[in-house]
Design a protein around this motif. Sequence first.
Motif, PDB file in Angstrom:
ATOM      1  N   GLY A  73      14.575   0.926  11.228  1.00 44.91           N
ATOM      2  CA  GLY A  73      14.842  -0.102  12.100  1.00 44.91           C
ATOM      3  C   GLY A  73      16.421  -0.798  11.968  1.00 44.91           C
ATOM      4  N   SER A  74      16.707  -1.180  10.597  1.00 46.56           N
ATOM      5  CA  SER A  74      17.967  -1.668  10.598  1.00 46.56           C
ATOM      6  C   SER A  74      19.302  -0.861  10.948  1.00 46.56           C
ATOM      7  N   ILE A  75      19.056   0.426  10.564  1.00 49.43           N
ATOM      8  CA  ILE A  75      20.076   1.341  11.266  1.00 49.43           C
ATOM      9  C   ILE A  75      20.240   1.436  12.792  1.00 49.43           C
ATOM     10  N   LYS A  76      19.188   1.473  13.261  1.00 50.21           N
ATOM     11  CA  LYS A  76      18.971   1.454  14.775  1.00 50.21           C
ATOM     12  C   LYS A  76      19.252  -0.032  15.509  1.00 50.21           C
ATOM     13  N   GLY A  77      19.422  -0.943  14.704  1.00 51.31           N
ATOM     14  CA  GLY A  77      19.452  -2.389  15.212  1.00 51.31           C
ATOM     15  C   GLY A  77      18.370  -2.853  15.885  1.00 51.31           C
ATOM     16  N   LEU A  78      17.020  -2.568  15.281  1.00 49.78           N
ATOM     17  CA  LEU A  78      15.904  -3.104  15.824  1.00 49.78           C
ATOM     18  C   LEU A  78      15.288  -4.340  15.191  1.00 49.78           C
ATOM     19  N   THR A  79      15.929  -4.777  13.894  1.00 45.31           N
ATOM     20  CA  THR A  79      15.768  -5.873  13.342  1.00 45.31           C
ATOM     21  C   THR A  79      16.707  -6.923  13.432  1.00 45.31           C
ATOM     22  N   LYS A  80      16.554  -8.383  13.268  1.00 46.30           N
ATOM     23  CA  LYS A  80      17.601  -9.236  13.492  1.00 46.30           C
ATOM     24  C   LYS A  80      18.354  -9.218  12.111  1.00 46.30           C
ATOM     25  N   ALA A  89      21.423   9.729   9.914  1.00 43.81           N
ATOM     26  CA  ALA A  89      20.698   8.543  10.859  1.00 43.81           C
ATOM     27  C   ALA A  89      22.047   7.542  11.020  1.00 43.81           C
ATOM     28  N   MET A  90      22.491   7.158   9.566  1.00 46.21           N
ATOM     29  CA  MET A  90      23.526   6.086   9.516  1.00 46.21           C
ATOM     30  C   MET A  90      24.702   6.569  10.518  1.00 46.21           C
ATOM     31  N   CYS A  91      25.138   7.845  10.382  1.00 47.32           N
ATOM     32  CA  CYS A  91      26.519   8.451  11.069  1.00 47.32           C
ATOM     33  C   CYS A  91      26.225   8.659  12.694  1.00 47.32           C
ATOM     34  N   GLU A  92      24.911   8.611  13.330  1.00 50.33           N
ATOM     35  CA  GLU A  92      24.580   9.074  14.279  1.00 50.33           C
ATOM     36  C   GLU A  92      25.492   8.119  15.332  1.00 50.33           C
ATOM     37  N   ARG A  93      25.706   8.549  16.614  1.00 52.65           N
ATOM     38  CA  ARG A  93      26.170   7.625  17.547  1.00 52.65           C
ATOM     39  C   ARG A  93      25.548   6.535  18.063  1.00 52.65           C
ATOM     40  N   GLU A  94      24.111   6.627  17.760  1.00 54.30           N
ATOM     41  CA  GLU A  94      23.218   5.453  18.244  1.00 54.30           C
ATOM     42  C   GLU A  94      23.003   4.576  17.097  1.00 54.30           C
ATOM     43  N   SER A  95      23.775   4.738  15.961  1.00 52.66           N
ATOM     44  CA  SER A  95      23.610   3.969  14.920  1.00 52.66           C
ATOM     45  C   SER A  95      24.018   2.771  14.965  1.00 52.66           C
ATOM     46  N   ASN A  96      23.468   1.565  14.373  1.00 57.14           N
ATOM     47  CA  ASN A  96      24.027   0.195  14.627  1.00 57.14           C
ATOM     48  C   ASN A  96      25.137  -0.085  13.635  1.00 57.14           C
ATOM     49  N   ILE A  97      25.395   0.821  12.827  1.00 61.32           N
ATOM     50  CA  ILE A  97      26.590   0.543  11.631  1.00 61.32           C
ATOM     51  C   ILE A  97      27.776   0.812  12.116  1.00 61.32           C
ATOM     52  N   PRO A  98      28.757   0.220  12.331  1.00 55.09           N
ATOM     53  CA  PRO A  98      30.057   0.815  12.720  1.00 55.09           C
ATOM     54  C   PRO A  98      30.748   1.303  11.825  1.00 55.09           C
ATOM     55  N   SER A  99      31.664   2.355  11.983  1.00 55.84           N
ATOM     56  CA  SER A  99      32.284   3.253  10.962  1.00 55.84           C
ATOM     57  C   SER A  99      33.234   2.233  10.419  1.00 55.84           C
ATOM     58  N   TYR A 114       0.720  -1.145  -0.181  1.00 55.14           N
ATOM     59  CA  TYR A 114       0.126   0.269  -0.141  1.00 55.14           C
ATOM     60  C   TYR A 114       0.713   1.283  -0.118  1.00 55.14           C
ATOM     61  N   ASN A 115       1.947   1.195   0.703  1.00 56.51           N
ATOM     62  CA  ASN A 115       2.689   2.385   0.932  1.00 56.51           C
ATOM     63  C   ASN A 115       4.278   2.126   0.977  1.00 56.51           C
ATOM     64  N   PRO A 116       4.645   1.612  -0.080  1.00 53.60           N
ATOM     65  CA  PRO A 116       6.037   1.367  -0.348  1.00 53.60           C
ATOM     66  C   PRO A 116       7.160   2.295   0.285  1.00 53.60           C
ATOM     67  N   PRO A 117       7.251   3.568  -0.177  1.00 53.29           N
ATOM     68  CA  PRO A 117       8.283   4.130   0.544  1.00 53.29           C
ATOM     69  C   PRO A 117       8.333   4.369   1.884  1.00 53.29           C
ATOM     70  N   LYS A 118       7.006   4.726   2.458  1.00 53.11           N
ATOM     71  CA  LYS A 118       7.125   4.507   4.045  1.00 53.11           C
ATOM     72  C   LYS A 118       7.401   3.265   4.699  1.00 53.11           C
ATOM     73  N   TYR A 119       6.947   2.264   4.007  1.00 51.47           N
ATOM     74  CA  TYR A 119       7.429   0.805   4.422  1.00 51.47           C
ATOM     75  C   TYR A 119       8.882   0.558   4.456  1.00 51.47           C
ATOM     76  N   TYR A 120       9.595   0.943   3.381  1.00 43.81           N
ATOM     77  CA  TYR A 120      10.957   0.810   3.071  1.00 43.81           C
ATOM     78  C   TYR A 120      11.756   1.832   4.230  1.00 43.81           C
ATOM     79  N   ALA A 121      11.076   3.007   4.465  1.00 43.10           N
ATOM     80  CA  ALA A 121      11.639   4.055   5.482  1.00 43.10           C
ATOM     81  C   ALA A 121      11.750   3.481   6.756  1.00 43.10           C
ATOM     82  N   GLN A 122      10.796   2.792   7.265  1.00 43.31           N
ATOM     83  CA  GLN A 122      10.533   2.311   8.362  1.00 43.31           C
ATOM     84  C   GLN A 122      11.441   0.986   8.720  1.00 43.31           C
ATOM     85  N   THR A 123      11.593   0.278   7.461  1.00 45.44           N
ATOM     86  CA  THR A 123      12.636  -0.907   7.591  1.00 45.44           C
ATOM     87  C   THR A 123      13.873  -0.301   7.698  1.00 45.44           C
ATOM     88  N   LEU A 124      14.284   0.487   7.007  1.00 44.46           N
ATOM     89  CA  LEU A 124      15.936   0.978   6.882  1.00 44.46           C
ATOM     90  C   LEU A 124      16.193   1.762   8.319  1.00 44.46           C
TER      91      LEU A 124
END
Length: 325
Positions: A251-258, A293-303, A239-249
């Motif tokens: 969640g992944s950036i913040k480490g909320l997904t497996k 968001a990717m570069c924030e300190r709280e990001s789940n992506i190591p530099s 129904y709303n791909p952009p919103k769905y993918y934004a939420q998915t991304l």
Amino acid sequence: MAKSCESECKKLHESRERPGQLAQILVRKSPIERREIREKYMAMYGEDLSNLLQKSTRGEAGVLSSVGGALWLWMLEPIEFDAVVAREALDQQSSETNYRALVEMFVGRKSSHVVMIKQAYLKRFRRQLDQDIGCIEPPHPFKKILVALVASHKAHHADVSQHIAKCDARRLYQTGEGRPGAIDEAVVLEILSKRSIPQLNLTFSSYKHIYGHDYTKSLKNGNYGEFEDALKVVVKCIYNPPKYYAQTLYGSIKGLTKDKGDLARVMMSRSEVDMDEIQRAFRKKYGMEMSEAMCERESNIPSGDYRDFLVALATKTQTIASALS
């Protein structure tokens, strides 16, 4: 492009042991440019650049969680990319089935594209994609929905119908929130298996118009179970791909997904499709650019090289998204 392509191939060859430098050269290339580079590299050095990158991923758990693995997939043709993602999603030896990756593929690709994905899957893995989905164990509600989506690409009509959308919306209501108890799975699966993705999108739009709220709101009843949870994910993606993918991304950036590969998979699969719309949806919902968001300190992506590659993918369309918002 010929001279610059040759020059870039020389740089790639010199940097073949340094994934970070490879990423800087390749990340902003279009599919056509990547194909030309791959062909030129083969002509100059007698080796497929994609295979060279694949070698750097051996022994890694999940090719999408490293810059080498991400670059390997980035250099594949779009059809090959989807076939490899599908196989990794189904490979239960490394982890549990990645249902979201499969749903995104069958929801986000045209039927003609899905046919070619199946052909590429058979050629590369000597297996039938439909059969592998049908053999998923243990059984899961997502499997039922996936089987229906697979059928929808074989059975649907190209044109969309407002009348069918309204009728299907009413059926969903009558067998869902319009009656007590859990929703009627058989009705939902029948509709999913017989309608195209554009037709289903129109159905969910009609549902909101008729009943005043999204269909997903009716799936939040506390008495509902795994099927409704899985269906909610699928409906959001349709129904709303952009919103769905934004939420998915997010969640992944913040480490909320497996799945650690969610971020790279979505970034690459939607890069030349609707990433500008996803960027706008991300900024609207979270008040910042995705790259920030990717570069924030709280990001789940190591530099490091991997994050640099993902940030470059994000900024690839960030300027376009900002200009259109």
